[in-house]
Write an enzyme that holds these catalytic residues in place. Structure first.
Site, PDB file in Angstrom:
ATOM      1  N   ASN A   1      36.625  44.207  50.868  1.00 41.48           N
ATOM      2  CA  ASN A   1      36.296  44.977  49.656  1.00 41.48           C
ATOM      3  C   ASN A   1      36.648  44.261  48.343  1.00 41.48           C
ATOM      4  O   ASN A   1      35.953  44.451  47.347  1.00 41.48           O
ATOM      5  CB  ASN A   1      36.901  46.386  49.707  1.00 41.48           C
ATOM      6  CG  ASN A   1      38.395  46.397  49.661  1.00 41.48           C
ATOM      7  OD1 ASN A   1      39.036  45.520  50.216  1.00 41.48           O
ATOM      8  ND2 ASN A   1      38.952  47.383  48.992  1.00 41.48           N
TER       9      ASN A   1
ATOM     10  N   CYS B   1      40.703  50.709  48.255  1.00 42.35           N
ATOM     11  CA  CYS B   1      41.666  51.318  49.184  1.00 42.35           C
ATOM     12  C   CYS B   1      42.363  52.509  48.551  1.00 42.35           C
ATOM     13  O   CYS B   1      42.715  53.456  49.230  1.00 42.35           O
ATOM     14  CB  CYS B   1      42.681  50.285  49.619  1.00 42.35           C
ATOM     15  SG  CYS B   1      43.520  49.540  48.231  1.00 42.35           S
TER      16      CYS B   1
ATOM     17  N   GLU C   1      53.558  44.813  47.139  1.00 45.57           N
ATOM     18  CA  GLU C   1      53.041  43.665  46.421  1.00 45.57           C
ATOM     19  C   GLU C   1      53.315  43.910  44.925  1.00 45.57           C
ATOM     20  O   GLU C   1      53.474  45.047  44.506  1.00 45.57           O
ATOM     21  CB  GLU C   1      51.540  43.505  46.698  1.00 45.57           C
ATOM     22  CG  GLU C   1      51.294  43.411  48.211  1.00 45.57           C
ATOM     23  CD  GLU C   1      49.922  42.896  48.627  1.00 45.57           C
ATOM     24  OE1 GLU C   1      49.818  41.710  48.941  1.00 45.57           O
ATOM     25  OE2 GLU C   1      48.975  43.693  48.664  1.00 45.57           O
TER      26      GLU C   1
END
Ligand code: NAD
Length: 495
Positions: free
Chosen positions: A170, A302, A476
């Site tokens: 994506n 997401c 992250e």
């Protein structure tokens, strides 16, 4: 209509023989050729050789050699400078990268420019800024000084080694850059495995990195079948860390494979993200918010919301306003700068969404808008509005990862919070209200790695990102990434 004309360099790039990028060189390899299909047309645009065990070994060996040699010998600031040079190079090649991305993934060209390239550049610069700032600490030691001796302790932050980064389709550039830049600035080297559907963009980025001066082996890309190459990469003796972004089932198998070998693993997985609209929002504000939260990039983000909770007294008016707005969106080629609805990224994904919507109909959910593919080539699926019969509907539990919003009316804010948290996932959520008190309290209670207030989906490199519950582990960005790519070594001395 402003249809973008493909750059000559893009045409030339597509016609090249593609495979992998190993040890500073483009290496086609000898594996079977896999077609790359443009989801807007269903036509093949390029072919890429699938990787095999030899390609994996070569990439891991090159990464290990760079980790022990050229990359380790470079100063921290030197590594940061190279990340900045890559950011500049990507900016110079913005249109070229955006066009390749759009051709592979069907992302609207404006989104490829702004999200894939510009955002990737912003993240690169953010991570480059950490160069020279990743350090341990000095600590006092309390051992008794029997003979007048003294002690001192300190910690070193050591890079883990070769990082295997497994990437979904994506955001084939941006997500790869998140992993690559974080690993590199910590002193690790990387072997990236892009999705079979979007294998081209990181080959081009890796070449730009080599041209910018990255030493051979610091950045490697191996393409091919994830089910075959994934386990080979994870189980390779040089693999020191796995960072994966993708679906829940694949993530679980990656997590199991890495954990069995005690290899640290970061998992950024899917979810079923909720958006809660409180009754003080106007109908117009709710419609704007729903479109931002659920329909950008055809819902293939997401963090996109798929479960929408609306106050019962406003539900019908909001849905009717939403349908009017969705009906006006421009369904077009993603190379058209006015495109607002492009294709889904691949045929398998389209078929998955078609099946989920068919199941919803059988379950008795009401498809109020969309729910089908328009008459045109490619893998299009109209933005879809579903009024679900209950919180137990399939569409309230299973991720579509597509432009399918599921709507449930609520009467009681306390009960709706319980419904929202009654999910095995927890990647992202949003609450929409002008009531600061409720916004703060509800955001604290929503079980998700990130909660937005009056916004949705936008990420910033300074703010950690990652899921809770079944949506994964690890973080992250922010300073949190440092723990994921380094380990602490303690040193104690007597003097
Ligand atoms: P996917 O799980 O099918 O594939 C992801 C990657 O894993 C691909 O590169 C694939 O080749 C590889 N792979 C497949 N089998 C493997 C195996 N056995 N071992 C190792 N690697 C393997 O996911 P996708 O369809 O590419 O992406 C869509 C999914 O990704 C959605 O569920 C979405 O929610 C999730 N996603 C999550 C985030 C996040 O940050 N949490 C971001 C983007 C996408």
């Amino acid at each position: 209509m402003t249809q973008v004309k493909l750059l000559a360099v893009v045409d030339a790039f597509l016609q090249r023989e593609h495979g992998h990028f190993i040890n500073g060189l483009s290496q086609p390899g000898g594996g079977a050729l896999r077609p790359v299909v443009n989801p807007a047309t269903g036509q093949e645009i390029a072919r890429v050789h699938d990787g095999c065990a030899e390609d994996v070994s070569a990439a891991m060996a090159a990464a290990q050699q760079a980790f022990r040699g050229s990359w380790a010998e470079m100063t921290a600031l030197g590594r940061g400078k190279l990340l900045l040079k890559l950011a500049d190079a990507m900016e110079q090649h913005r249109e070229e990268l955006a066009q390749i991305e759009t051709l592979c993934s069907g992302k609207a060209i404006t989104l490829s420019r702004e999200l894939e390239v510009d955002q990737a550049v912003a993240f690169l610069r953010y991570f480059a800024g950490w160069a020279g700032k990743i350090c341990g600490e000095t600590t006092e030691i309390s051992l008794p000084p029997r003979g007048g001796e003294k002690y001192r302790g300190f910690t070193l932050r050591e890079p883990l080694g070769v990082v295997v980064g497994i990437i979904p389709w994506n955001f084939s550039i941006m997500i790869a850059i998140w992993k690559m830049a974080a690993a590199l600035v910590c002193g690790c080297t990387v072997v990236l495995k892009p999705s079979e559907f979007t294998p081209l963009t990181m080959l081009r980025v890796a070449q730009l990195a080599a041209d910018a001066g990255f030493p051979p082996g610091a950045i490697n890309v191996v393409n091919g079948n994830g089910g075959l190459l994934g386990p080979m990469l994870i189980e390779h003796p040089f693999c020191a860390k796995v960072t994966f972004t993708g679906s829940v089932p694949t993530g679980r198998s990656v997590g199991n494979a890495a954990s069995a070998l005690a290899i640290p693993v970061t998992l950024e997985l899917g979810g079923k993200n909720p958006a809660l609209f409180l009754a003080d929002m106007t109908v117009g504000e709710m419609v704007d918010g729903i479109i931002e939260a659920g329909y950008l990039n055809q819902g293939q983000i997401c963090a996109s919301a798929e479960r929408f909770y609306l106050p019962a007294e406003k539900m019908d008016e909001v849905l009717s306003g939403l349908i009017q707005r969705l009906a006006r969106l421009n369904v077009a080629s993603p190379l058209d700068e006015a495109c607002q609805v492009g294709p889904l990224a691949n045929k398998a994904h389209l078929e998955k969404i078609q099946k989920l919507v068919a199941r919803a109909k059988e379950d008795g959910d009401e498809i109020l808008y969309g729910g089908y593919s328009p008459e045109r080539p490619g893998y299009y699926f109209l933005p879809t509005v579903v009024k679900v019969r209950s919180e137990n509907s399939t569409l309230m539990r299973e991720e579509t990862f597509g432009p399918v919003g599921s709507f449930l009316a609520y009467h009681d804010e306390e009960k709706v919070l319980q419904q929202i948290n009654n999910s095995p996932f927890g990647l992202a959520a949003s609450v929409w209200t002008h009531n600061l008190n409720k916004a703060m309290r509800y955001s604290e209670r929503m079980q998700a790695g990130i909660v937005w207030i009056n916004m949705h989906s936008l990420l910033d490199p300074a703010l950690p990102f990652g899921g809770v519950k079944g949506s994964g582990n690890g973080r992250e960005f922010g300073s949190a990434f440092i723990n994921d790519y380094t380990r602490l070594k303690s040193v104690m001395m007597r003097y």
